[in-house]
Design a protein around this motif. Structure first.
Motif, short mmCIF file in Angstrom:
data_model
loop_
_atom_site.label_atom_id
_atom_site.label_comp_id
_atom_site.label_asym_id
_atom_site.label_seq_id
_atom_site.Cartn_x
_atom_site.Cartn_y
_atom_site.Cartn_z
N UNK A 132 0.90 -1.27 0.50
CA UNK A 132 -0.13 0.04 -0.36
C UNK A 132 0.80 1.20 0.03
N UNK A 133 1.93 0.92 0.86
CA UNK A 133 2.57 2.17 0.81
C UNK A 133 3.75 2.94 0.12
N UNK A 134 3.41 2.03 -1.74
CA UNK A 134 4.52 1.77 -2.28
C UNK A 134 4.18 1.32 -4.03
N UNK A 135 2.85 2.32 -3.58
CA UNK A 135 1.86 1.58 -4.33
C UNK A 135 1.62 0.86 -5.32
N UNK A 136 2.05 -0.02 -4.92
CA UNK A 136 1.91 -0.77 -5.92
C UNK A 136 2.90 -2.32 -6.92
N UNK A 137 4.13 -0.92 -6.38
CA UNK A 137 5.00 -1.38 -7.67
C UNK A 137 5.07 -2.46 -7.77
N UNK A 186 -2.76 -7.94 -6.72
CA UNK A 186 -2.88 -7.22 -6.46
C UNK A 186 -2.54 -6.29 -6.56
N UNK A 187 -0.87 -6.54 -6.21
CA UNK A 187 0.50 -5.25 -6.15
C UNK A 187 0.22 -4.90 -7.61
N UNK A 188 0.43 -5.64 -8.36
CA UNK A 188 0.41 -5.59 -9.65
C UNK A 188 -0.73 -5.09 -10.45
N UNK A 189 -2.00 -5.00 -9.84
CA UNK A 189 -3.15 -4.67 -10.74
C UNK A 189 -3.28 -3.55 -10.11
N UNK A 195 -1.12 4.18 -13.12
CA UNK A 195 -0.63 4.29 -14.84
C UNK A 195 -1.49 4.65 -15.13
N UNK A 196 -2.31 3.62 -15.52
CA UNK A 196 -3.75 4.78 -15.80
C UNK A 196 -4.49 5.37 -15.59
#
Length: 274
Positions: A132-137, A186-189, A195-196
């Motif tokens: 959550x705190x790394x934007x899901x990267x 979930x992180x990737x999504x 990005x979208x």
């Protein structure tokens, strides 16, 4: 007009946006994570001398707060490339995951089943906070979840094998693997959505820029038209005014009836009275 206090300059690419988000969220999970790690250290204090668990919690929490401080400063370090700064974040996540995984290798075998379950849930919870705190990267998520996920599942399997325990240990190991894989998906999504949103915002900013340029062009054309009309009006008034003077002078001369009628028509012409 100067930007408002809460206005943020739009970022040029997704890497800059990621660094900005990491800096903004840098401290969000730090204190909760430190408190959760202290719970593991308190369990370990029942079985190990202070030199073991105290050293582990000091090193782990010290790195945790240092990493947060680095995250906050990364957007300002523009002398380095975005990719280099992102690699720093990935390396920090890997070191953090390794330190947390070390608690499984060192403390986990001595814990009872209840403490092992709590220990596993804490590390999984920290993994979720990391996402959550790394934007899901995904690379950052992988750097943390791979060492912690592998160590937790492996230790549950090894302890169950050593103690000839019930299958619940294997079930927990499998559940941990599935949960970690789910978090990675979930992180990737999640990062895909970010990005979208960034792409849509970039397009909107491009359209706004084009609109501003079109407005500036229209305003420039309007000002040029105004200047042209003013100049043309001035140039046209001069000969018309001269014609008015000549017709006035002509009307004062002794003329025959036909010539006077022409002079009167010249004096009452619309161009001459405008």
């Amino acid at each position: 007009m100067p930007p408002s206090k809460h206005h943020q300059t739009p970022t040029a690419n997704i890497e800059q946006e990621l660094l900005r988000m990491l800096a903004h969220q840098g401290w969000m999970g730090t204190i909760p994570t430190a408190l959760l790690l202290c719970v593991i250290a308190s369990f370990a204090s029942e079985y190990f001398p202070p030199i073991y668990w105290a050293t582990w919690i000091i090193v782990t929490c010290g790195f945790l707060f240092s990493r947060a401080a680095v995250l906050i400063q990364l957007p300002k370090l523009t002398q380095y490339s975005e990719q280099f700064r992102i690699n720093i974040v990935i390396s920090g996540s890997l070191i953090s995951g390794t330190l947390h995984a070390f608690s499984f290798l060192l403390f986990f075998p001595e814990f009872n089943d209840f403490q092992r379950a709590i220990h596993s849930m804490i590390i999984m919870g920290i993994g979720a906070v990391t996402i959550m705190t790394t934007a899901g990267f995904l690379p950052i998520s992988l750097a943390y979840i791979i060492p912690t996920g592998l160590s937790s599942s492996a230790m549950w399997t090894i302890i169950t094998l050593q103690n000839d325990g019930e299958p619940i240990g294997y079930i927990i190991a499998v559940m941990l693997c599935v949960s970690n894989i789910t978090m990675l998906v979930l992180s990737k999504e999640s990062f895909g959505l970010i990005k979208g949103f960034f792409s849509i915002r970039s397009q909107q900013e491009g359209l706004n820029l084009q609109l501003q340029e079109a407005l500036q062009t229209a305003e420039s054309a309007s000002r040029a038209k105004t200047r042209f009309l003013a100049s043309a009006s001035h140039d046209l008034r001069q000969p018309i005014h001269a014609l008015s003077l000549f017709s006035g002078a002509l009307s004062r001369l002794p003329l025959d009836s036909e010539s006077r009628e022409i002079a009167e028509h010249m004096d009452t012409c619309p161009l001459n009275t405008s």
